[in-house]
Design an enzyme around this catalytic site. Structure first.
Site, PDB file in Angstrom:
ATOM      1  N   TRP A 105      -6.802   0.806   0.045  1.00 19.03           N
ATOM      2  CA  TRP A 105      -7.688  -0.287   0.486  1.00 19.03           C
ATOM      3  C   TRP A 105      -9.091  -0.088  -0.076  1.00 19.03           C
ATOM      4  CZ3 TRP A 105      -5.276  -4.312   2.419  1.00 19.03           C
ATOM      5  CH2 TRP A 105      -4.129  -4.139   3.192  1.00 19.03           C
ATOM      6  N   LEU A 120      22.503   0.974  -2.816  1.00 18.47           N
ATOM      7  CA  LEU A 120      21.274   1.752  -2.996  1.00 18.47           C
ATOM      8  C   LEU A 120      20.309   1.387  -1.873  1.00 18.47           C
ATOM      9  CD1 LEU A 120      19.316   3.536  -4.760  1.00 18.47           C
ATOM     10  CD2 LEU A 120      18.627   1.425  -5.893  1.00 18.47           C
ATOM     11  N   GLU A 178      12.266  19.162  -4.937  1.00 16.13           N
ATOM     12  CA  GLU A 178      11.877  19.572  -6.294  1.00 16.13           C
ATOM     13  C   GLU A 178      10.834  18.578  -6.807  1.00 16.13           C
ATOM     14  OE1 GLU A 178      12.924  22.335  -7.726  1.00 16.13           O
ATOM     15  OE2 GLU A 178      14.298  22.801  -6.086  1.00 16.13           O
ATOM     16  N   GLU A 202      -4.979   4.787   1.532  1.00 17.09           N
ATOM     17  CA  GLU A 202      -6.281   4.966   0.884  1.00 17.09           C
ATOM     18  C   GLU A 202      -6.556   3.893  -0.179  1.00 17.09           C
ATOM     19  OE1 GLU A 202      -3.972   7.550   1.230  1.00 17.09           O
ATOM     20  OE2 GLU A 202      -4.994   8.277   3.026  1.00 17.09           O
ATOM     21  N   HIS A 247      -0.627  -3.260 -13.306  1.00 12.77           N
ATOM     22  CA  HIS A 247       0.205  -3.405 -12.099  1.00 12.77           C
ATOM     23  C   HIS A 247       1.327  -4.419 -12.343  1.00 12.77           C
ATOM     24  CE1 HIS A 247      -2.444  -0.796 -10.033  1.00 12.77           C
ATOM     25  NE2 HIS A 247      -3.447  -1.644  -9.916  1.00 12.77           N
ATOM     26  N   ARG A 297       6.247  12.158 -10.042  1.00 14.28           N
ATOM     27  CA  ARG A 297       4.951  11.482 -10.128  1.00 14.28           C
ATOM     28  C   ARG A 297       4.643  11.241 -11.595  1.00 14.28           C
ATOM     29  NH1 ARG A 297      -0.545  12.035  -6.799  1.00 14.28           N
ATOM     30  NH2 ARG A 297      -1.710  10.481  -7.947  1.00 14.28           N
ATOM     31  N   ASP A 353       2.234   6.228 -10.755  1.00 10.50           N
ATOM     32  CA  ASP A 353       0.812   6.320 -11.091  1.00 10.50           C
ATOM     33  C   ASP A 353       0.595   6.030 -12.581  1.00 10.50           C
ATOM     34  OD1 ASP A 353      -1.852   6.712 -10.617  1.00 10.50           O
ATOM     35  OD2 ASP A 353      -1.741   8.889 -10.485  1.00 10.50           O
TER      36      ASP A 353
HETATM   37  C1  FPP Z   1      -0.974   3.517  -9.230  1.00 13.06           C
HETATM   38  O1  FPP Z   1      -1.573   3.280 -10.482  1.00 13.06           O
HETATM   39  C2  FPP Z   1      -0.236   2.342  -8.802  1.00 13.06           C
HETATM   40  C3  FPP Z   1      -0.494   1.620  -7.661  1.00 13.06           C
HETATM   41  C4  FPP Z   1      -1.555   1.964  -6.711  1.00 13.06           C
HETATM   42  C5  FPP Z   1       0.274   0.417  -7.328  1.00 13.06           C
HETATM   43  C6  FPP Z   1       1.758   0.465  -7.626  1.00 13.06           C
HETATM   44  C7  FPP Z   1       2.247  -0.929  -7.598  1.00 13.06           C
HETATM   45  C8  FPP Z   1       3.149  -1.437  -8.454  1.00 13.06           C
HETATM   46  C9  FPP Z   1       3.863  -0.644  -9.474  1.00 13.06           C
HETATM   47  C10 FPP Z   1       3.445  -2.895  -8.426  1.00 13.06           C
HETATM   48  C11 FPP Z   1       4.064  -3.455  -7.214  1.00 13.06           C
HETATM   49  C12 FPP Z   1       5.195  -2.713  -6.613  1.00 13.06           C
HETATM   50  C13 FPP Z   1       6.273  -3.269  -5.995  1.00 13.06           C
HETATM   51  C14 FPP Z   1       7.201  -2.390  -5.220  1.00 13.06           C
HETATM   52  C15 FPP Z   1       6.589  -4.706  -6.070  1.00 13.06           C
HETATM   53  P1  FPP Z   1      -3.148   3.361 -10.585  1.00 13.06           P
HETATM   54  O2  FPP Z   1      -3.712   2.010 -10.422  1.00 13.06           O
HETATM   55  O3  FPP Z   1      -3.668   4.387  -9.650  1.00 13.06           O
HETATM   56  O4  FPP Z   1      -3.332   3.845 -12.076  1.00 13.06           O
HETATM   57  P2  FPP Z   1      -4.509   4.763 -12.640  1.00 13.06           P
HETATM   58  O5  FPP Z   1      -4.358   6.099 -11.978  1.00 13.06           O
HETATM   59  O6  FPP Z   1      -4.209   4.813 -14.098  1.00 13.06           O
HETATM   60  O7  FPP Z   1      -5.795   4.085 -12.325  1.00 13.06           O
END
Ligand code: FPP
Length: 254
Positions: A73, A135, A211, A71, A41, A192, A24
């Site tokens: 989407w 892995l 944990e 969610e 991203h 997280r 996140d």
């Molecule tokens: C949450 O950050 C992140 C996501 C919803 C997408 C995670 C995707 C990637 C790290 C890239 C692709 C992954 C792979 C496996 C190739 P957020 O957008 O909710 O951040 P915010 O809370 O700061 O808005």
């Protein structure tokens, strides 16, 4: 080997056997730099690469990443389509590297919602890494823990309709066998990033005794130093699984 962490005390060392991560903070990382959320991203993909490489090197057996929730989407259409593009690119470009690192890739979630090209790439990547065993990397995409429990229940009953007449015959193990990650031990450590302290419908069945580690670090900034700090915290935890502290000290590893 399948072993339920809630029934058996795993032999603990500083390195957890199964690490599950909610990645996140990509959007906030970008906003802080006056960049579009999508730049966060893209940077997040680099952090995924680092996490896979570091976990493999440190001896983690299973790494499970929450890439896209059921969610997600609801996000703006351009952000959703950028995320899909990033998945496609990652699958096209990274499989060779996964092979070199001995990483087996699996994708869990309701994949039927993805465009056919992405579904094909996922199948190909899974097939071409199937023999790797250093892995186990699992990417949760269009995944939700409640969806997982529902699909497991439906599949269990579809396979053995007599269970509907004999519900007492259903136990945890019979349901677990149909969960998306039935082949993996439950996560030892959940991480997280991004400061929120929630599980957000990720692996809710399997996290019962995991944990939980929360850090303010945004996912694009999460690297080896931060991962090692999480492992250090994990190794200081006493995992009791319902037992007393004294019992744990006499039964550890059993
Ligand atoms: C949450 O950050 C992140 C996501 C919803 C997408 C995670 C995707 C990637 C790290 C890239 C692709 C992954 C792979 C496996 C190739 P957020 O957008 O909710 O951040 P915010 O809370 O700061 O808005």
């Amino acid at each position: 080997m399948k072993m339920s962490s809630t029934r058996d005390i795993p032999v603990t060392s500083g390195v957890p056997r199964h690490v599950a991560i909610i990645m996140d903070g990509n959007g906030r990382w970008a906003s802080q730099r006056l960049l579009p959320r999508t730049a966060g991203h893209a940077k997040g993909v680099q952090a995924v690469r680092r996490a896979v490489e570091t976990c493999g090197r440190l001896g983690v057996d299973y790494l499970t990443l929450f890439a896209f929730s059921s969610e997600n989407w609801r996000r703006p259409a351009d952000e959703v389509s950028l995320l899909m593009r990033l998945f496609v690119q990652a699958l096209e470009r990274e499989v060779t590297k996964l092979q070199e690192q001995g990483v087996r890739l699996r994708v869990i979630g309701d994949l039927s919602a993805f465009e056919p090209r992405l579904q094909d790439l996922i199948s190909q990547a899974q097939a071409s890494t199937v023999h790797n065993d250093k892995l186990n990397l699992t990417v949760a995409a269009n995944y939700g823990g409640r969806w997982d429990i529902l699909q497991a229940t439906r599949n269990m009953l579809a396979k053995d309709p007599t269970l509907a007449q004999n519900p007492a015959a259903i136990d945890e193990q019979s349901l677990e066998a149909h969960l998306s990650m039935s082949w993996a031990p439950e996560p030892d450590l959940f991480i997280r990033t991004g400061g929120e302290q929630r599980v957000s419908n990720f692996l809710i069945w399997q996290l019962a005794y995991t944990e939980l580690f929360f850090t303010d670090c945004y996912w694009p900034d999460f690297g080896e130093k931060e991962l090692k700090a999480a492992f250090e915290w994990y190794s200081s935890r006493e995992r009791r699984f319902g037992r007393t502290s004294a019992q744990v000290h006499t039964t550890a590893g059993r």
